[in-house]
Design a protein around this motif. Structure first.
Motif, short mmCIF file in Angstrom:
data_model
loop_
_atom_site.label_atom_id
_atom_site.label_comp_id
_atom_site.label_asym_id
_atom_site.label_seq_id
_atom_site.Cartn_x
_atom_site.Cartn_y
_atom_site.Cartn_z
N PRO A 132 0.85 -1.19 0.00
CA PRO A 132 0.00 0.00 0.00
C PRO A 132 0.88 1.24 0.00
CG PRO A 132 -0.79 -1.60 1.59
CD PRO A 132 0.55 -2.08 1.13
N GLY A 133 0.70 2.12 -0.99
CA GLY A 133 1.63 3.22 -1.17
C GLY A 133 1.09 4.57 -0.77
N ALA A 134 -0.07 4.59 -0.10
CA ALA A 134 -0.67 5.87 0.30
C ALA A 134 -1.12 5.82 1.76
CB ALA A 134 -1.83 6.24 -0.61
N GLY A 135 -0.23 5.32 2.60
CA GLY A 135 -0.50 5.33 4.03
C GLY A 135 -1.21 4.11 4.57
N GLY A 136 -1.46 3.11 3.73
CA GLY A 136 -2.15 1.91 4.21
C GLY A 136 -1.39 1.18 5.29
N THR A 137 -0.06 1.12 5.14
CA THR A 137 0.75 0.42 6.15
C THR A 137 0.87 1.23 7.43
OG1 THR A 137 2.82 1.37 5.34
CG2 THR A 137 2.11 -0.72 4.36
N GLN A 138 0.48 2.50 7.40
CA GLN A 138 0.57 3.37 8.57
C GLN A 138 -0.77 3.52 9.27
OE1 GLN A 138 3.77 4.17 9.31
NE2 GLN A 138 4.03 2.89 7.47
N ARG A 139 -1.83 3.68 8.50
CA ARG A 139 -3.13 3.95 9.11
C ARG A 139 -3.84 2.67 9.59
NH1 ARG A 139 -2.91 7.94 4.89
NH2 ARG A 139 -2.92 10.06 5.78
N LEU A 140 -3.72 1.59 8.82
CA LEU A 140 -4.46 0.38 9.22
C LEU A 140 -3.99 -0.16 10.57
CD1 LEU A 140 -6.78 -1.40 8.23
CD2 LEU A 140 -5.07 -2.96 7.26
N PRO A 141 -2.68 -0.24 10.87
CA PRO A 141 -2.27 -0.70 12.20
C PRO A 141 -2.79 0.20 13.32
CG PRO A 141 -0.41 -0.78 10.70
CD PRO A 141 -1.51 -0.03 10.00
N ARG A 142 -2.93 1.48 13.06
CA ARG A 142 -3.44 2.40 14.08
C ARG A 142 -4.93 2.17 14.34
NH1 ARG A 142 1.02 4.99 12.07
NH2 ARG A 142 1.99 6.60 13.40
N LEU A 143 -5.64 1.69 13.32
CA LEU A 143 -7.09 1.51 13.47
C LEU A 143 -7.47 0.13 14.01
CD1 LEU A 143 -8.31 3.28 10.21
CD2 LEU A 143 -8.95 3.91 12.54
N ILE A 144 -6.87 -0.94 13.47
CA ILE A 144 -7.34 -2.27 13.85
C ILE A 144 -6.30 -3.06 14.63
CG2 ILE A 144 -8.82 -2.31 11.80
CD1 ILE A 144 -6.99 -4.43 10.60
N GLY A 145 -5.14 -2.48 14.90
CA GLY A 145 -4.11 -3.18 15.66
C GLY A 145 -3.05 -3.75 14.76
N LEU A 146 -1.87 -3.91 15.30
CA LEU A 146 -0.70 -4.31 14.53
C LEU A 146 -0.86 -5.70 13.91
CD1 LEU A 146 2.20 -3.68 13.64
CD2 LEU A 146 2.98 -4.70 15.80
N GLU A 147 -1.32 -6.67 14.69
CA GLU A 147 -1.36 -8.04 14.19
C GLU A 147 -2.40 -8.22 13.10
OE1 GLU A 147 -1.32 -11.07 17.16
OE2 GLU A 147 0.15 -10.05 18.41
N ALA A 148 -3.61 -7.70 13.33
CA ALA A 148 -4.67 -7.83 12.32
C ALA A 148 -4.30 -7.10 11.05
CB ALA A 148 -5.99 -7.31 12.87
N ALA A 149 -3.72 -5.91 11.19
CA ALA A 149 -3.33 -5.13 10.01
C ALA A 149 -2.22 -5.83 9.24
CB ALA A 149 -2.88 -3.74 10.44
N THR A 150 -1.25 -6.38 9.94
CA THR A 150 -0.15 -7.08 9.26
C THR A 150 -0.69 -8.26 8.46
OG1 THR A 150 1.43 -6.42 10.97
CG2 THR A 150 2.01 -8.34 9.62
N HIS A 151 -1.60 -9.00 9.04
CA HIS A 151 -2.19 -10.14 8.31
C HIS A 151 -2.88 -9.68 7.04
CE1 HIS A 151 -3.90 -14.17 7.89
NE2 HIS A 151 -4.99 -13.55 7.46
N MET A 152 -3.67 -8.62 7.14
CA MET A 152 -4.38 -8.12 5.96
C MET A 152 -3.41 -7.65 4.89
SD MET A 152 -7.73 -5.95 7.21
CE MET A 152 -8.06 -5.40 5.52
N ILE A 153 -2.37 -6.94 5.29
CA ILE A 153 -1.46 -6.33 4.32
C ILE A 153 -0.55 -7.37 3.68
CG2 ILE A 153 0.47 -4.73 4.09
CD1 ILE A 153 -0.92 -3.06 6.35
N VAL A 154 -0.01 -8.28 4.46
CA VAL A 154 0.97 -9.24 3.95
C VAL A 154 0.30 -10.33 3.11
CG1 VAL A 154 2.63 -11.02 4.63
CG2 VAL A 154 2.67 -8.79 5.73
N HIS A 155 -0.95 -10.67 3.44
CA HIS A 155 -1.63 -11.72 2.69
C HIS A 155 -2.49 -11.15 1.56
CE1 HIS A 155 -0.52 -13.92 6.36
NE2 HIS A 155 -0.47 -14.96 5.56
N GLY A 156 -3.02 -9.95 1.73
CA GLY A 156 -3.74 -9.29 0.65
C GLY A 156 -5.14 -9.76 0.40
N GLY A 157 -5.67 -10.67 1.22
CA GLY A 157 -7.02 -11.18 1.01
C GLY A 157 -8.08 -10.19 1.45
N SER A 158 -9.29 -10.37 0.94
CA SER A 158 -10.38 -9.47 1.30
C SER A 158 -11.19 -10.04 2.47
CB SER A 158 -11.30 -9.23 0.11
OG SER A 158 -11.99 -10.41 -0.26
N ILE A 159 -11.83 -9.13 3.20
CA ILE A 159 -12.62 -9.49 4.38
C ILE A 159 -13.97 -8.78 4.26
CG2 ILE A 159 -12.75 -9.37 6.91
CD1 ILE A 159 -9.70 -9.23 6.96
#
Length: 692
Positions: A132-159
């Motif tokens: 994610p090149g527009a703050g996705g790696t910065q804002r998502l961990p702040r909103l849903i927590g580091l572990e959940a955000a990392t899973h979403m970003i590194v795997h790329g699947g939809s929820i």
């Protein structure tokens, strides 16, 4: 118009209108900024709602702009997000249907977010070799927590959005129309004193963030292989708690640009667009109406026929499975049920779904039972006489307007069509084994195949989840015609001193899912042998693969006989180097007076991959394939070519056709059959590429 602006009850509504997925191209980005500025300048406007028209909030960035002048034009996406985030009037994102990639980043820059149920939410850039090149790696961990955000970003699947209802990503879930709910929420938050919450001002909370990232790195390294994006995602996520926000945002952007300009992401993006382009035919407009397909017949209940039937059963389409004997039919039905039961045991299928699918299956030993079917697929043994007699019978029985399809992998579809009085209704549907698993479907266009038959075949492919590529008629079509050249060059390596395990190891290290000799053992060496014998009979000058023929004459067909190019222990699939095969090769070398030579892995890869490229070029010249990317799609989805290399034709573009031609010319000095195809010569002279 890329965005629409209106004011409803003192709330400005900015609607992205860029179908089909509201991609965030330059015009959209400019429209959003202009809309926010307009709302902020209007004293009567209290707040802003941002949403998307049609079937998406936003599917994210427009990848067609990457590596182009438009992609770098301001306002860039980060500029847009900063404008929203710093708006003095609250901005509410009304998220529905799809919010992925840059679309989700856009929503996270808003002060508040409200979502409709069943929206698909993702940061899926990693699947394109990006982050994610527009703050996705910065804002998502702040909103849903580091572990959940990392899973979403590194795997790329939809929820699904409702699964994220309590995650912190959304402030509310809408019970009715999401835009109406967002307007009501905007009225409410506008009455609150500012400043309104910005995600950038939040902190990433975790008890041991460094330890979590370290553990995740080790896991990612073990599975990522040649893909750099997952590790770069972790670099950027780590910055979310270790650096100030703006510094972390800058690091994320550097990582994004590095990946975007790298060969892996370019290859993955090419693969993405190739799959979509393959479903379009320049001379078959969308206005051509497809035929109705509500019932399908499959003639032939072997492994291929049962696999084909499962595609349609899985899509909820009734199937009649026909074969000549009760034993064959019962075995076919049992094969289908056993496959579904294995899915139930693995938790991939519900028992009720199994029973529903089996209820759609009807079996018969009478070919007359295909008469009420809209699509009839022949899947009998690969023998022209048998296929001709089958089509002669189908022509007599099938109803007018039914599509008659052959699953032949190499034979002349025009000759098969000529056996009928309805050649316009005949098409090739070449499924790949196992047919219910492999994504590729070669649609073979006969000389007289009707446009609406092609349109229907493409629509059917979409319904059953296949990647469809249209091929003209020739021996082997696109995929098998090219693989024959690949196999021939692999055989030449053996004739000159290489061993099967060395050849396989080299191309597997290159990224191929399986080397040519392991692949032959898996598919059954007798299949290729039968095709070679047909070609020898049709053309006595056809190059002979003498070692392969000798192997098959001994009955060593591969895994199914426990021995092929490799040896196999009973019940095991592991290929073990075979002393018997080595002895056969040594005897061959001695008989032919060959002094075995040593090949480097690089030379093995060059010979085999360039064999694909040169034959693919000939296929383009002849019009068998419409575009080079169609050939790439065939090899990515049907033959295990590494996706991160983009397909054989794109790989040649990456190497440079000047360099490819130079290598071919060098090999042609000792073997004239390596002469570069005319299109290779022309494009190399022009400094052009197959996929320009």
């Amino acid at each position: 118009m890329s965005t629409q602006y209106k004011v409803v009850d003192n709330i400005a509504v900015i609607e992205i209108a860029n179908p089909p997925v509201n991609g965030l191209g330059h015009a959209v980005r400019l429209g959003i900024v202009e809309g926010v500025d307009r709302a902020c300048a209007d004293a009567a406007v209290e707040a802003i709602v941002l949403t998307g028209a049609g079937k998406a909030f936003s599917g994210g960035a427009d990848m067609r702009e990457f590596n182009s002048p438009k992609g770098g034009r301001e306002p860039g996406l980060n500029t847009v997000l900063s404008v929203i985030e710093n708006s003095p009037k609250p901005v509410v994102a009304a998220v529905h249907s799809v919010a992925m990639g840059g679309g989700l980043e856009l929503a996270m820059s808003c002060h508040y977010r409200i979502a409709a149920a069943k929206a698909r939410i993702a940061l899926s850039e990693v699947t394109m070799g990006l982050l994610p090149g527009a703050g996705g790696t910065q804002r998502l961990p702040r909103l849903i927590g580091l572990e959940a955000a990392t899973h979403m970003i590194v795997h790329g699947g939809s929820i699904a959005s409702e699964k994220l209802a309590d995650s912190g990503l959304f402030d509310r879930m809408a019970e009715g129309d999401v835009v109406d709910a967002a307007i009501a929420m905007a009225k409410e938050v506008a009455a609150r004193p500012g400043p309104h919450p910005r995600v950038r001002d939040m902190q990433v909370k975790h008890g041991n963030p460094e330890g979590f990232i370290a553990i995740t790195r080790a896991a990612v390294e073990a599975r990522a292989g040649h893909l750099p994006a997952p590790q770069r995602c972790l670099d950027a996520i780590e910055a979310s708690f270790s650096l100030p926000f703006d510094d972390a945002l800058a690091l994320e952007r550097r990582c994004f640009l590095e990946l975007m300009n790298g060969p892996v992401s370019k290859s993955l993006r090419h693969a993405f667009f190739a799959e979509r382009a393959a479903a379009k035919l320049a001379d078959v407009p969308d206005a051509v109406l497809e035929r109705t397909v509500e019932r399908v017949a499959v003639v032939g209940a072997g492994l291929m026929g049962t696999g084909i039937a499962m595609n349609f059963l899985g899509a909820g389409i009734p199937v009649v499975l026909v074969d000549v004997s009760d034993a064959a039919i019962e075995k076919g039905r049992a094969t289908i049920r056993a496959s579904y039961e294995a899915g139930v045991q693995k938790g991939k299928l519900q028992q009720a779904t199994l029973e529903t699918r089996m209820s759609l299956l009807r079996t018969s030993t009478g070919i007359g039972d295909v008469r009420d079917c809209d699509l009839v697929i022949e899947a009998v043994y690969e023998d022209m006489a048998l296929k001709l007699s089958t089509f002669c019978a189908l022509d007599e029985i099938a109803k007018p307007g039914a599509i008659l399809a052959t699953n032949t992998s190499t034979l002349d579809v025009d000759r098969i069509a000529a056996e009928t009085r309805r050649p316009r209704d005949v098409v090739g549907l070449h499924f790949f084994s196992p047919a219910h698993v492999m994504k590729l479907l070669e649609i073979v266009r006969g000389e007289k195949t009707a446009p609406d038959v092609l349109q229907t075949a493409l629509a059917v492919a979409r319904r059953i989840g296949k990647v469809a590529v249209v091929s003209g008629v020739c021996d082997g079509f696109i995929g098998n015609r090219m693989i024959a050249k690949y196999a021939r060059r692999a055989g030449e390596l053996l004739e000159q001193g290489a061993l099967p395990e060395q050849v396989d190891r080299a191309v597997e290290a290159f990224g191929m899912a399986m080397g040519p000799f392991r692949m032959g053992d898996l598919a059954g060496n007798d299949i290729g042998w039968a095709i070679r014998k047909r070609r020898y009979a049709e053309d006595p000058a056809h190059p002979r693969f003498e070692i392969g023929d000798r192997l098959c004459e001994t009955g060593h067909f591969g895994q199914k006989t426990g021995a092929g190019w490799y040896d196999y222990e009973a019940g095991q699939r592991k290929a073990r180097p075979s002393p018997r095969t080595r002895a056969m090769l040594e005897a061959f070398w001695k008989e032919k007076g060959v002094t075995p030579r040593r090949f480097s892995d690089a030379e093995i890869v060059e010979r085999l991959v360039y064999a694909l490229v040169n034959e693919g070029a000939a296929i383009l010249e002849e019009g068998i394939a419409a575009r080079a990317s169609d050939i790439d799609a065939v090899y990515l989805h049907g033959y295990g070519f590494p996706t991160w290399r983009g397909g054989p034709m794109f790989y040649a573009d990456t190497v440079g056709l000047f360099n490819v031609r130079r290598s071919m010319r060098a090999m042609a000095q000792g073997d004239p059959s390596w002469k570069p195809a005319a299109i290779v010569e022309r494009l190399a002279d022009e400094g052009a590429a197959f996929n320009a």
